[in-house]
Design an enzyme around this catalytic site. Structure first.
Site, PDB file in Angstrom:
ATOM      1  N   LYS A  22       0.832  -1.207   0.000  1.00 42.47           N
ATOM      2  CA  LYS A  22       0.000   0.000   0.000  1.00 42.47           C
ATOM      3  C   LYS A  22       0.864   1.254   0.000  1.00 42.47           C
ATOM      4  O   LYS A  22       0.656   2.177  -0.800  1.00 42.47           O
ATOM      5  CB  LYS A  22      -0.910   0.008   1.233  1.00 42.47           C
ATOM      6  CG  LYS A  22      -1.700   1.296   1.415  1.00 42.47           C
ATOM      7  CD  LYS A  22      -2.524   1.298   2.677  1.00 42.47           C
ATOM      8  CE  LYS A  22      -1.757   1.796   3.882  1.00 42.47           C
ATOM      9  NZ  LYS A  22      -1.666   3.280   3.937  1.00 42.47           N
ATOM     10  N   ASN A  23       1.852   1.277   0.883  1.00 39.94           N
ATOM     11  CA  ASN A  23       2.664   2.483   1.045  1.00 39.94           C
ATOM     12  C   ASN A  23       3.638   2.707  -0.109  1.00 39.94           C
ATOM     13  O   ASN A  23       4.270   3.761  -0.180  1.00 39.94           O
ATOM     14  CB  ASN A  23       3.428   2.423   2.367  1.00 39.94           C
ATOM     15  CG  ASN A  23       2.514   2.553   3.567  1.00 39.94           C
ATOM     16  OD1 ASN A  23       1.442   3.150   3.479  1.00 39.94           O
ATOM     17  ND2 ASN A  23       2.923   1.990   4.698  1.00 39.94           N
ATOM     18  N   CYS A 116      -5.147  12.544  11.898  1.00 39.48           N
ATOM     19  CA  CYS A 116      -5.787  11.281  11.561  1.00 39.48           C
ATOM     20  C   CYS A 116      -5.929  10.482  12.843  1.00 39.48           C
ATOM     21  O   CYS A 116      -5.665  10.974  13.929  1.00 39.48           O
ATOM     22  CB  CYS A 116      -4.991  10.521  10.507  1.00 39.48           C
ATOM     23  SG  CYS A 116      -3.427   9.890  11.110  1.00 39.48           S
ATOM     24  N   ARG A 121      -0.365  14.719  12.156  1.00 37.32           N
ATOM     25  CA  ARG A 121       0.698  14.396  11.208  1.00 37.32           C
ATOM     26  C   ARG A 121       0.927  15.646  10.348  1.00 37.32           C
ATOM     27  O   ARG A 121       0.485  15.719   9.205  1.00 37.32           O
ATOM     28  CB  ARG A 121       0.313  13.188  10.348  1.00 37.32           C
ATOM     29  CG  ARG A 121       0.018  11.961  11.192  1.00 37.32           C
ATOM     30  CD  ARG A 121      -0.553  10.826  10.390  1.00 37.32           C
ATOM     31  NE  ARG A 121       0.447  10.129   9.625  1.00 37.32           N
ATOM     32  CZ  ARG A 121       0.201   9.066   8.863  1.00 37.32           C
ATOM     33  NH1 ARG A 121      -1.023   8.593   8.767  1.00 37.32           N
ATOM     34  NH2 ARG A 121       1.159   8.469   8.194  1.00 37.32           N
ATOM     35  N   ASP A 306       4.217   0.915  12.177  1.00 37.77           N
ATOM     36  CA  ASP A 306       3.037   0.240  11.655  1.00 37.77           C
ATOM     37  C   ASP A 306       2.899  -1.193  12.167  1.00 37.77           C
ATOM     38  O   ASP A 306       1.819  -1.780  12.076  1.00 37.77           O
ATOM     39  CB  ASP A 306       3.059   0.232  10.119  1.00 37.77           C
ATOM     40  CG  ASP A 306       2.650   1.566   9.527  1.00 37.77           C
ATOM     41  OD1 ASP A 306       2.202   2.442  10.287  1.00 37.77           O
ATOM     42  OD2 ASP A 306       2.773   1.734   8.306  1.00 37.77           O
ATOM     43  N   ARG A 398      -8.401  -0.346   4.419  1.00 41.03           N
ATOM     44  CA  ARG A 398      -7.454   0.599   3.821  1.00 41.03           C
ATOM     45  C   ARG A 398      -6.124  -0.063   3.490  1.00 41.03           C
ATOM     46  O   ARG A 398      -5.425   0.376   2.568  1.00 41.03           O
ATOM     47  CB  ARG A 398      -7.195   1.770   4.777  1.00 41.03           C
ATOM     48  CG  ARG A 398      -8.341   2.751   4.940  1.00 41.03           C
ATOM     49  CD  ARG A 398      -7.950   3.888   5.883  1.00 41.03           C
ATOM     50  NE  ARG A 398      -6.641   4.399   5.548  1.00 41.03           N
ATOM     51  CZ  ARG A 398      -5.637   4.570   6.420  1.00 41.03           C
ATOM     52  NH1 ARG A 398      -5.808   4.270   7.694  1.00 41.03           N
ATOM     53  NH2 ARG A 398      -4.482   5.046   6.019  1.00 41.03           N
TER      54      ARG A 398
END
Length: 418
Positions: A22-23, A116, A121, A306, A398
């Site tokens: 994803k990142n 968030c 952030r 994460d 997500r």
């Protein structure tokens, strides 16, 4: 709202193919707007964040087409420069489009992303890097109005923190600036390397990706190409944690083991056996996990923030007391109250969590507070006695592709209830 219903107590075993990152996919898809032509991105995961990114690309004038795990982006006639506030709110990381939009359209209008679920952030470093390259930025009523009054000029950019997003935005814009740009204290994550590899295939001249200093020789234009996204190291780690917490024996294929160099030793510390063969990682878990002495999250190549929430679930049932220090985000313990509902014994003070391992967790109704906290609760449900219901799946969706289906392939008893 959708929820995952998990009947715990089943030992996981079998093999999975790791999903695309994803990142890595998000900044690469943003970069497809900067380049000219039809880009083909392979191994692009099906995630809600990716779908939001596709909406942004189409809003900017790109044409997109999904073919299985491939995503085709045609930016030939794209000319947009604005991201609607609704899309900015839907996905905070959409700020990574700033460098790509400015590089192509020479102006940009976006809303301020704000915070968030895991805390504030700020994008100060993003804006600092843009200004250093010659961008004028006007902040007004939650909007950012960005223009380039003169030509972009290469420069030296020293980041006060190795921010991944700021590094990505600086690399994107510097790729089409005149002259040489040097980014000092750049983020070193594998996802940065993947973005730079994509841009170099498009004709960029970037060296030093993966190191603390990145040098970019600006070019006049970039042409579209094909590229395969690297595997998702956090998703891979989560499945390894799932195998470990259930006393399982699982193998992950299509991984890049060196991307997990900070995670695999921690799993070995808990008593797991790790074996690596080419791009496959196999984990055999003990009957009882051992404690983790002290774990501190740090920028890459340190232990990733994460992975902090899901590995905390392991320590919750390990023998002894473990300590976890969260150094990156100030609100990344939001999963703790939910774990406490399941019988965990965790004390937090500021950025430190002390976890006393218990013999058993118990099924409960819990709510996913954020992406990684949600995965931590699913792991707890896998090992808990009884039935666990995890709500607010919008966070989990997500970042994890076919999460419940993949776990079921490994022998979990888990279904999605709409």
């Amino acid at each position: 709202m959708a929820s995952l219903v998990i009947n715990g107590g089943r030992r996981l075993n079998g093999s999975l193919v790791a999903q695309g990152s994803k990142n890595s996919a998000l900044p690469i898809l943003a970069a497809t707007y900067l380049v000219n032509g039809k880009s083909i991105i392979h191994n692009c995961p099906r995630l809600s964040d990716v779908e939001c990114t596709i909406k942004i690309l189409e809003n900017l004038g790109c044409k997109t087409e999904r073919r299985g795990t491939d995503l085709i982006v045609d930016s030939t006639s794209a000319s947009g420069h604005e991201i609607p506030e609704s899309l900015m709110r839907e996905m905070r990381s959409s700020v990574v489009f700033l460098g790509a939009i400015l590089g192509r359209a020479k102006k940009a209008k976006i809303s301020t992303p704000g915070g968030c679920e895991i805390g504030l952030r700020p994008i100060d470093l993003h804006l600092f890097a843009m200004r250093k390259l010659g961008v004028e930025i006007e902040e007004s009523y939650g909007k950012l109005l960005c223009t380039i009054p003169q030509n972009l000029k290469g420069t030296k950019i020293t980041l006060t923190f190795p921010s991944v997003g700021a590094t990505e935005n600086a690399v994107l814009l510097a790729s089409v600036a005149r002259g040489t740009t040097t980014i000092i204290n750049a983020a070193r994550e594998p996802e940065i390397i993947d973005l730079c590899n994509f841009l170099n295939k498009c004709g960029a001249k970037i060296s030093g990706a993966g190191e603390s200093v990145i040098v970019i020789e600006g070019v006049e234009k970039l042409e579209a190409t094909e590229h395969s996204v690297i595997c998702d190291r956090i998703a891979a780690a989560t499945y390894l944690f799932a195998g470990a917490i259930t006393g399982g024996d699982i193998a992950l294929k299509n991984t890049v083991p060196q991307h997990l160099n900070s995670i695999l030793p921690v799993l070995e510390e808990t008593g797991c056996e790790i074996s690596i063969k080419c791009n496959e990682i196999r984990l055999k878990a003990p009957l009882k996990l051992r404690r983790i002495d002290k774990l501190i999250t740090q920028p890459y190549p340190g232990f990733p923030t994460d992975a902090q929430a899901p590995i905390m679930t392991l320590t919750a049932i390990a023998e002894g007391t473990s300590v976890i220090v969260e150094n990156i985000f100030e609100s990344r313990f939001k999963h703790v109250p939910e774990l406490l509902r399941m019988g965990a014994k965790i004390r937090t003070e500021g950025r430190v969590a002390v976890i006393d391992g218990v013999k058993r967790l118990y099924g409960a109704s819990v709510v996913s507070p954020d992406l990684r906290g949600g995965s931590a609760l699913v792991l707890a449900g896998l090992v808990a006695h009884g039935t666990t219901e995890v709500g607010s799946l919008k966070h989990i969706d997500r970042g994890y592709e076919n999460f419940e289906n993949n776990l079921c392939m490994l022998n979990a008893d888990i279904i999605r209830m709409e």
